[in-house]
Motif scaffolding. Structure first.
Motif, PDB file in Angstrom:
ATOM      1  N   SER A   1       0.850  -1.195   0.000  1.00 33.70           N
ATOM      2  CA  SER A   1       0.000   0.000   0.000  1.00 33.70           C
ATOM      3  C   SER A   1       0.876   1.232   0.000  1.00 33.70           C
ATOM      4  CB  SER A   1      -0.879   0.051   1.256  1.00 33.70           C
ATOM      5  OG  SER A   1      -1.734  -1.056   1.309  1.00 33.70           O
ATOM      6  N   PHE A   2       0.571   2.153  -0.874  1.00 36.53           N
ATOM      7  CA  PHE A   2       1.207   3.466  -0.801  1.00 36.53           C
ATOM      8  C   PHE A   2       0.422   4.435  -1.660  1.00 36.53           C
ATOM      9  CE2 PHE A   2       3.474   1.509  -4.367  1.00 36.53           C
ATOM     10  CZ  PHE A   2       3.450   2.506  -5.311  1.00 36.53           C
ATOM     11  N   ARG A   3       0.772   5.687  -1.534  1.00 38.66           N
ATOM     12  CA  ARG A   3       0.039   6.706  -2.257  1.00 38.66           C
ATOM     13  C   ARG A   3       1.030   7.770  -2.713  1.00 38.66           C
ATOM     14  NH1 ARG A   3      -5.474   9.153  -1.891  1.00 38.66           N
ATOM     15  NH2 ARG A   3      -5.046  11.365  -2.051  1.00 38.66           N
ATOM     16  N   VAL A   4       0.968   8.108  -3.980  1.00 38.83           N
ATOM     17  CA  VAL A   4       1.785   9.210  -4.484  1.00 38.83           C
ATOM     18  C   VAL A   4       0.817  10.315  -4.876  1.00 38.83           C
ATOM     19  CG1 VAL A   4       3.527   9.917  -6.162  1.00 38.83           C
ATOM     20  CG2 VAL A   4       3.481   7.557  -5.355  1.00 38.83           C
ATOM     21  N   GLU A   5       0.994  11.475  -4.261  1.00 39.18           N
ATOM     22  CA  GLU A   5       0.042  12.578  -4.456  1.00 39.18           C
ATOM     23  C   GLU A   5       0.170  13.176  -5.862  1.00 39.18           C
ATOM     24  OE1 GLU A   5      -2.241  13.119  -2.296  1.00 39.18           O
ATOM     25  OE2 GLU A   5      -1.359  11.774  -0.793  1.00 39.18           O
ATOM     26  N   PRO A   6      -0.857  13.868  -6.308  1.00 40.08           N
ATOM     27  CA  PRO A   6      -0.794  14.525  -7.612  1.00 40.08           C
ATOM     28  C   PRO A   6       0.443  15.427  -7.722  1.00 40.08           C
ATOM     29  CG  PRO A   6      -3.015  14.671  -6.756  1.00 40.08           C
ATOM     30  CD  PRO A   6      -2.174  14.057  -5.679  1.00 40.08           C
ATOM     31  N   ASN A   7       1.068  15.425  -8.880  1.00 35.49           N
ATOM     32  CA  ASN A   7       2.244  16.234  -9.197  1.00 35.49           C
ATOM     33  C   ASN A   7       3.476  15.897  -8.350  1.00 35.49           C
ATOM     34  OD1 ASN A   7       0.306  17.460 -10.715  1.00 35.49           O
ATOM     35  ND2 ASN A   7       0.194  19.298  -9.444  1.00 35.49           N
ATOM     36  N   GLU A   8       3.375  14.836  -7.576  1.00 36.53           N
ATOM     37  CA  GLU A   8       4.522  14.474  -6.759  1.00 36.53           C
ATOM     38  C   GLU A   8       5.516  13.674  -7.591  1.00 36.53           C
ATOM     39  OE1 GLU A   8       4.609  13.519  -2.005  1.00 36.53           O
ATOM     40  OE2 GLU A   8       3.394  12.282  -3.306  1.00 36.53           O
ATOM     41  N   TYR A   9       6.776  13.749  -7.194  1.00 34.13           N
ATOM     42  CA  TYR A   9       7.806  12.922  -7.844  1.00 34.13           C
ATOM     43  C   TYR A   9       8.346  11.966  -6.794  1.00 34.13           C
ATOM     44  CZ  TYR A   9      11.394  11.831 -11.295  1.00 34.13           C
ATOM     45  OH  TYR A   9      12.169  11.199 -12.229  1.00 34.13           O
ATOM     46  N   ALA A  10       7.956  10.699  -6.895  1.00 34.56           N
ATOM     47  CA  ALA A  10       8.383   9.724  -5.895  1.00 34.56           C
ATOM     48  C   ALA A  10       9.409   8.784  -6.500  1.00 34.56           C
ATOM     49  CB  ALA A  10       7.184   8.934  -5.406  1.00 34.56           C
ATOM     50  N   VAL A  11      10.386   8.394  -5.705  1.00 32.95           N
ATOM     51  CA  VAL A  11      11.299   7.347  -6.154  1.00 32.95           C
ATOM     52  C   VAL A  11      11.021   6.095  -5.341  1.00 32.95           C
ATOM     53  CG1 VAL A  11      13.195   8.735  -7.046  1.00 32.95           C
ATOM     54  CG2 VAL A  11      13.123   8.160  -4.616  1.00 32.95           C
TER      55      VAL A  11
END
Lengths: 314, 222
Positions: B20-30
């Motif tokens: 489970s995880f969430r990457v918010e709008p316009n976010e840059y996740a690695v």
């Protein structure tokens, strides 16, 4: 990078430096044991060995087969004269056989590619239950004795299922009788040549990475679009190769045609049948002339395949 | 926005459970972590190339778990790039747009725009075979961004590049992703890369995904 390659590099590095290294960054394979130990320095540096016996043996064995083929062709050429050749080719029966051969082989090859491409693709891309059964079934026409294949075709079309019979239905119901007519020639050729087309197409698709299809699908393709727009264009050389192999195989077809289509002059006679018919009436000159014609046709086909083959491997 | 809710994935012998995880709008996740943990598998599950056997995948709050890859609208750059070898650079860039039946004028405009942003205008007529490593990366990135996806997935795209080219690509990615406002999830091994690009770090280790905003957690990853 292939896993073995990475292992080998890793093993090499360990052998040289003597320390365990995690090569995560290089390719993602970790090994805990040393794959090989370097040989100890036992061979004296002054020792000189020759590769000549190796090449003599390999070359000698190879040459025996090459010589056989060359001698076969040379004997054919020496047996016949240009006049014989011309006379044979001017015979209306043989001209009719030549036409039927060209047409039937081409139709059989096109049908083979048409069927072989989807089947080869499915066998290459998908692991489904019973795949090995299909894989084995496809090879049956290749390993089956030709006469048995012809006989099987004949039986299939004339087996009585109660009142019903395939050939009767085709003749009376559809108005398209098959047995002992040109469609039988094509079907007999197709049954074998298609197996070769499937094999070729399967290898072709094995060599095309499914990754491009995957990416195409993320870009908006359905599986059908990914196949048509991305994989099929990459397979065109394989398709031509499959067509050529099928064509050549259809050219050499004889046993099943004899049994299933008969050997009626001007009607179901293809070139391989011509050789047989001329031979059976003792007309050896014409038989050899037709044989040479077939050799020439086969050579042309093989040359096309060669040119494509070099293109494929590069 | 990318959200995974308790996702289970099985790939042969290998399986991941309860991701489970969430990457918010316009976010840059690695997404970081040692090899063989299943980072690529997660990316493939998000874009629909791998079946999810439990849980949900959401893209901008829409449940796409049962969607075909092509219906998810995700830009994907795999590790091997997988550019279409029978096409030119331009055709690679146009591919997704033609599938979406864009008008020829719009396609020309978009290709112009993309090739300008990625500095590949001079390569448009080239075949894929004639591209260098860095050029291929740009084309793959352009192809993935061509149809203006809301989500971009990058699977170690720069691992094969030299230092200089990589730094160049980082700059380019920063510009492209911030101007397009795309939500990005990027697999990398490089802490440097994470520092240069990400405003969020996820670490996959031993089948569990942990969030690490703190520098120290990320540094533990080899």
């Amino acid at each position: 990078m292939a896993a073995e390659e990475v292992l080998e590099q890793n093993g090499w590095r360990q052998a040289v430096t003597g320390r365990q290294e995690d090569i995560n960054a290089a390719g993602g394979v970790r090994t805990s044991q040393t794959p090989f130990e370097g040989p100890t320095q036992s061979a004296s540096p002054s020792r000189q060995r020759s590769d000549v016996p190796f090449f003599l043996l390999m070359g000698g064995l190879s040459a025996s087969f090459i010589m056989l083929i060359v001698l076969l062709l040379a004997a054919d050429f020496m047996f016949t004269s240009f006049a014989d050749f011309r006379d044979a080719l001017l015979k209306p029966e043989i001209q009719a056989a030549f036409r039927l051969t060209l047409i039937s082989c081409t139709v059989a090859a096109v049908l083979s590619v048409w069927v072989g491409t989807p089947l080869g693709y499915l066998l290459s891309r998908y692991k489904f239950p019973g795949r090995w059964v299909i894989d084995t079934l496809v090879d049956i026409p290749i390993v089956l004795p030709p006469l048995v294949l012809g006989l099987s075709l004949l039986i299939l079309f004339h087996l009585n299922l109660g009142e019903w019979q395939l050939e009767k239905w085709l003749r009376d119901g559809v108005g398209f009788p098959v047995t002992y007519r040109w469609p039988a020639v094509i079907l007999a050729q197709f049954s074998v040549s298609c197996a070769f087309a499937v094999r070729t197409m399967r290898v072709t698709f094995d060599q095309i990475s499914p990754r491009t299809e995957d990416v195409a699908r993320t870009l908006g393709c359905t599986r059908a679009q990914a196949f048509l727009l991305v994989s099929l264009p990459q397979a065109w050389k394989g398709i031509i190769a499959a067509g050529t192999i099928s064509w050549a195989r259809a050219l050499g077809e004889f046993g099943p045609i004899l049994v299933f289509a008969g050997a009626t002059r001007m009607r179901t006679e293809v070139l391989s049948t011509s050789v047989f018919l001329e031979l059976s009436i003792g007309n050896l000159d014409a038989a050899v002339a037709v044989s040479l014609l077939m050799v020439a046709m086969a050579v042309v086909v093989l040359l096309i395949l060669r040119v494509l083959g070099t293109g494929l491997s590069s | 926005m990318i959200e995974l809710q308790n996702v289970n994935i099985r790939a042969g012998q290998f399986s991941l459970t309860g991701i489970s995880f969430r990457v918010e709008p316009n976010e840059y996740a690695v997404l970081m972590g040692p090899t063989g943990q299943g980072k690529t598998t997660i990316l493939e599950a998000i874009c629909g190339l791998r079946n999810v056997i439990g849980g949900k995948v959401l893209i901008y709050d829409q449940d796409v778990t049962k969607f075909q890859p092509g219906d998810r609208g995700i830009g994907y750059v795999p590790q091997d790039l997988a550019l279409f070898p029978t096409m030119t650079v331009q055709q690679n860039l146009e591919f997704a747009l033609k599938l979406r039946k864009w008008s020829p004028a719009d396609i020309v405009k978009r290709v112009e725009e993309l090739s300008g942003e990625l500095s590949i205008r001079h390569l448009l007529k080239r075949t894929i075979k004639a591209l260098s490593g860095g050029e291929s990366q740009r084309v793959a990135l352009g192809r993935a961004l061509s149809f203006r996806p809301s989500v971009l997935l990058l699977d170690e795209p720069f691992s094969a590049l030299d230092e200089v080219t990589r730094a160049e690509m980082h700059g380019l990615l920063r510009t492209v992703t911030s101007t397009s406002g795309v939500t990005t999830l990027h697999i990398t091994h490089s802490t440097q890369e994470a520092e240069a690009l990400a405003n969020r770090r996820l670490v996959l280790l031993g089948g569990t995904l942990s969030e690490s905003v703190a520098e120290s957690t990320a540094k533990k990853v080899p």
